[in-house]
Scaffold this active site. Structure first.
Site, PDB file in Angstrom:
ATOM      1  N   ASP A   1       7.249 -10.320   6.643  1.00 37.14           N
ATOM      2  CA  ASP A   1       6.040  -9.557   6.984  1.00 37.14           C
ATOM      3  C   ASP A   1       5.220 -10.216   8.097  1.00 37.14           C
ATOM      4  O   ASP A   1       4.215  -9.651   8.534  1.00 37.14           O
ATOM      5  CB  ASP A   1       5.167  -9.367   5.736  1.00 37.14           C
ATOM      6  CG  ASP A   1       5.754  -8.341   4.772  1.00 37.14           C
ATOM      7  OD1 ASP A   1       6.728  -7.668   5.131  1.00 37.14           O
ATOM      8  OD2 ASP A   1       5.227  -8.222   3.643  1.00 37.14           O
TER       9      ASP A   1
ATOM     10  N   LYS B   1      -2.836  -7.194  -0.407  1.00 36.80           N
ATOM     11  CA  LYS B   1      -2.338  -5.827  -0.666  1.00 36.80           C
ATOM     12  C   LYS B   1      -1.173  -5.868  -1.646  1.00 36.80           C
ATOM     13  O   LYS B   1      -1.156  -5.154  -2.639  1.00 36.80           O
ATOM     14  CB  LYS B   1      -1.877  -5.200   0.658  1.00 36.80           C
ATOM     15  CG  LYS B   1      -1.058  -3.937   0.474  1.00 36.80           C
ATOM     16  CD  LYS B   1      -0.587  -3.369   1.791  1.00 36.80           C
ATOM     17  CE  LYS B   1       0.775  -3.825   2.244  1.00 36.80           C
ATOM     18  NZ  LYS B   1       1.920  -3.252   1.532  1.00 36.80           N
ATOM     19  N   ASN B   2      -0.186  -6.707  -1.364  1.00 37.25           N
ATOM     20  CA  ASN B   2       1.033  -6.687  -2.175  1.00 37.25           C
ATOM     21  C   ASN B   2       0.789  -7.188  -3.602  1.00 37.25           C
ATOM     22  O   ASN B   2       1.508  -6.798  -4.518  1.00 37.25           O
ATOM     23  CB  ASN B   2       2.145  -7.500  -1.499  1.00 37.25           C
ATOM     24  CG  ASN B   2       2.714  -6.770  -0.297  1.00 37.25           C
ATOM     25  OD1 ASN B   2       2.398  -5.603  -0.065  1.00 37.25           O
ATOM     26  ND2 ASN B   2       3.538  -7.456   0.487  1.00 37.25           N
TER      27      ASN B   2
ATOM     28  N   ARG C   1       6.509   2.669  -1.044  1.00 38.13           N
ATOM     29  CA  ARG C   1       7.581   2.159  -1.895  1.00 38.13           C
ATOM     30  C   ARG C   1       7.065   1.459  -3.156  1.00 38.13           C
ATOM     31  O   ARG C   1       7.694   1.536  -4.218  1.00 38.13           O
ATOM     32  CB  ARG C   1       8.443   1.190  -1.081  1.00 38.13           C
ATOM     33  CG  ARG C   1       9.561   0.557  -1.887  1.00 38.13           C
ATOM     34  CD  ARG C   1      10.476  -0.276  -1.029  1.00 38.13           C
ATOM     35  NE  ARG C   1      11.324  -1.117  -1.857  1.00 38.13           N
ATOM     36  CZ  ARG C   1      12.480  -0.728  -2.387  1.00 38.13           C
ATOM     37  NH1 ARG C   1      12.935   0.486  -2.171  1.00 38.13           N
ATOM     38  NH2 ARG C   1      13.184  -1.552  -3.133  1.00 38.13           N
TER      39      ARG C   1
ATOM     40  N   MET D   1      17.144   0.736  -4.823  1.00 37.34           N
ATOM     41  CA  MET D   1      16.490   0.317  -6.079  1.00 37.34           C
ATOM     42  C   MET D   1      17.487  -0.279  -7.065  1.00 37.34           C
ATOM     43  O   MET D   1      17.186  -0.427  -8.246  1.00 37.34           O
ATOM     44  CB  MET D   1      15.856   1.546  -6.748  1.00 37.34           C
ATOM     45  CG  MET D   1      14.627   2.098  -6.090  1.00 37.34           C
ATOM     46  SD  MET D   1      13.146   1.215  -6.610  1.00 37.34           S
ATOM     47  CE  MET D   1      13.059   1.622  -8.346  1.00 37.34           C
TER      48      MET D   1
ATOM     49  N   ARG E   1      -2.842   1.086   6.107  1.00 37.44           N
ATOM     50  CA  ARG E   1      -2.213   0.826   4.813  1.00 37.44           C
ATOM     51  C   ARG E   1      -2.387  -0.637   4.419  1.00 37.44           C
ATOM     52  O   ARG E   1      -2.397  -0.953   3.232  1.00 37.44           O
ATOM     53  CB  ARG E   1      -0.705   1.125   4.874  1.00 37.44           C
ATOM     54  CG  ARG E   1      -0.366   2.591   5.053  1.00 37.44           C
ATOM     55  CD  ARG E   1       1.135   2.796   4.984  1.00 37.44           C
ATOM     56  NE  ARG E   1       1.675   2.023   3.880  1.00 37.44           N
ATOM     57  CZ  ARG E   1       2.905   1.545   3.813  1.00 37.44           C
ATOM     58  NH1 ARG E   1       3.765   1.789   4.793  1.00 37.44           N
ATOM     59  NH2 ARG E   1       3.315   0.837   2.793  1.00 37.44           N
TER      60      ARG E   1
ATOM     61  N   CYS F   1       7.729   2.035   4.523  1.00 35.73           N
ATOM     62  CA  CYS F   1       8.009   1.776   5.933  1.00 35.73           C
ATOM     63  C   CYS F   1       9.484   2.064   6.233  1.00 35.73           C
ATOM     64  O   CYS F   1      10.352   1.809   5.405  1.00 35.73           O
ATOM     65  CB  CYS F   1       7.737   0.314   6.259  1.00 35.73           C
ATOM     66  SG  CYS F   1       6.007  -0.097   6.376  1.00 35.73           S
TER      67      CYS F   1
ATOM     68  N   ARG G   1      16.339  -0.019   1.767  1.00 39.82           N
ATOM     69  CA  ARG G   1      15.471  -0.335   0.642  1.00 39.82           C
ATOM     70  C   ARG G   1      15.849   0.404  -0.648  1.00 39.82           C
ATOM     71  O   ARG G   1      15.078   1.199  -1.179  1.00 39.82           O
ATOM     72  CB  ARG G   1      14.009  -0.081   1.010  1.00 39.82           C
ATOM     73  CG  ARG G   1      13.620  -0.813   2.273  1.00 39.82           C
ATOM     74  CD  ARG G   1      12.165  -0.730   2.567  1.00 39.82           C
ATOM     75  NE  ARG G   1      11.423  -1.769   1.880  1.00 39.82           N
ATOM     76  CZ  ARG G   1      10.121  -1.998   2.056  1.00 39.82           C
ATOM     77  NH1 ARG G   1       9.435  -1.258   2.879  1.00 39.82           N
ATOM     78  NH2 ARG G   1       9.515  -2.961   1.411  1.00 39.82           N
TER      79      ARG G   1
END
Ligand code: UD1
Length: 422
Positions: A308, A22-23, A94, A125, A400, A118, A123
């Site tokens: 994760d 996914k990432n 995100r 930037m 997700r 999440c 988080r």
């Protein structure tokens, strides 16, 4: 909203195919914005986050064609009509912020909403912004949006990151491929998804050296071309399914698994007395009889233990023999699964970024609530070990990041079903 019902106690045996990451896919899809020519991604996972990224790219004018039931994505950015990433899409995920670097690099402007994702911490930037400013971008925050411009295009520079952020490394790596001159990213993230991104960019004609180390050097080029690239194996899905047979016993082979993707995690399994072996097709994990032993775990940037996989590891340690200490060093609020596991009989104390898990002999099924993506799957895993029925509510987070979880676990013998919500 759907829920997942798991009845625990059945040993798992068989093979599970691990999907593309996914990432990695979420950073490879925005790469299309760097070129007029098509980008074809193979081994793409079928996940709702991929649909969100598709919707975001389509809102910018990118043509996205999904083939082979979504396993192949053909993306074309020959006609980008919009450089604003709207809050309504970005708030869902995100990783939407990964359009910022490519839009700035090729279109010299971008307006990107600050992201959601999440609820596992603040988080911010700031690292992305400072890094892109080092390449000459002017960035302002107005009404919840980052307004970024690069008059005359980005210029290569030395870009030291204050922390090895995965997303910031990806944004600046993509942006630097079209910047004038040389960019050197210092304290770069080393995750396998960064290596995969660099390989894809190189197939398109980018000049990159040093990915997988903390210093990445990029020599800017005028244009990038077409490419076909396979998405790397999902190391987090891999680690999750490697744990599956530990809960109620059995032996599971994770097809496509590679030790170099999960080294630190496999070392902890080994210390817990769980055997992991490399096979021709992947990695095999077995637990026959004896309880796993307690181990201490600290999350770190790659190649350390991944944040994760922390929730899944905590679920496993709930029934291990002895006391384990888990330290979360990447996100400040990532133990929301602990109170849910305690509803199932786990004995956990949380103080700030440290959780102490006193292993109990058995968990008991209970209704629980999924609070974020990895927390959701940790509750399903815990349900595999629990006596009776565990109902995991609010599983939209799960979709997700995990494709067909009930089919994959069901195929190796788990008693698991999805109950559609109203
Ligand atoms: C990526 C992964 C996510 C994983 C995380 C850490 C994707 C799509 N997501 O997220 O699954 O959990 O890496 O391995 O690849 N930070 C700042 N300022 C910034 C950027 C980050 O303070 O500008 C902080 C964050 O708040 C967090 C830490 O740095 O505490 C790690 O974030 P980062 O490495 O950027 O993670 P993501 O790229 O968002």
């Amino acid at each position: 909203m759907d829920s997942i019902v798991v009845t625990g106690g059945t040993p798992l045996n068989g093979q599970i195919q691990i999907a593309g990451a996914k990432n990695a896919a979420l950073t490879l899809m925005p790469v299309t914005l760097l070129s007029e020519e098509p980008l074809t991604l193979t081994n793409t996972p079928r996940l709702s986050d991929i649909k969100t990224m598709t919707a975001l790219l389509q809102s910018l004018g990118v043509e996205v064609t999904a083939l082979q039931d979504g396993k192949v994505q053909v993306l074309s950015s020959h006609n980008v009509t919009n450089t604003t990433a709207d809050y309504d899409i970005v708030r869902k995920m995100r990783a939407s912020n990964l359009v910022l670097g490519p839009l700035l690099a090729r279109h010299h402007q971008a307006i990107v909403s600050l992201p959601g994702g999440c609820a596992i911490g603040a988080r911010p930037m700031d690292i992305h912004v400072t890094a892109l400013e080092a390449l000459g971008a002017e960035i302002e925050l107005k009404d919840g949006y980052l307004h970024a411009k690069a008059k005359g295009g980005l210029k290569g520079n030395k870009v030291p990151l204050r922390f090895a952020s995965v997303g910031a490394t990806e944004n600046v790596l993509m942006a630097a491929t079209l910047a004038k001159g040389t960019t050197v990213i210092e304290n770069a993230a080393r995750e396998p998804e960064i290596v995969d991104l660099a390989q894809c960019l190189r197939r398109m004609g980018a000049q990159i050296d040093g990915e997988g180390t903390d210093t990445i050097t990029i020599q800017g080029v005028d244009k990038l071309g077409a490419a076909t690239h396979p998405v790397v194996t999902d190391r987090i899905e891999l680690g999750t399914y490697m744990l599956a047979p530990v809960f109620a016993g059995g032996e599971v082979e994770c097809l496509g698994g590679r030790m170099d993707l999960v080294g630190a995690f496999a070392e902890k399994l080994d210390a817990a007395g769980i055997s992991v072996t490399e096979t021709d097709k992947g990695l095999k994990v077995a637990r026959n009889g004896a309880r796993a032993k307690a181990v201490n775990v600290t999350t770190e940037v790659f190649p350390g233990f991944p944040t994760d996989l922390q929730a899944q590891m905590m679920a496993m340690l709930c029934t291990a023999e002895g006391t384990s200490i888990l330290e979360e060093k990447i996100f400040e609020n990532r133990f929301m699964h602990a109170p849910e596991l305690m509803r199932m009989g786990a004995d956990i104390e949380v103080h700030g970024g440290t959780a102490t898990v006193h292993g109990v002999e058995r968990l008991k099924g209970a209704p629980v609530m999924a609070t974020d993506l990895r927390a959701s799957v940790s509750l399903i895993l815990a349900g595999l070990a629990a006596e009776g029925e565990t109902v995991v509510n609010r599983v939209y987070h799960l979709d997700r990041g995990y494709e067909h979880v009930e089919e994959k676990l069901g195929a190796v013998g788990a008693k698991i079903e999805r109950v559609p919500g109203s």
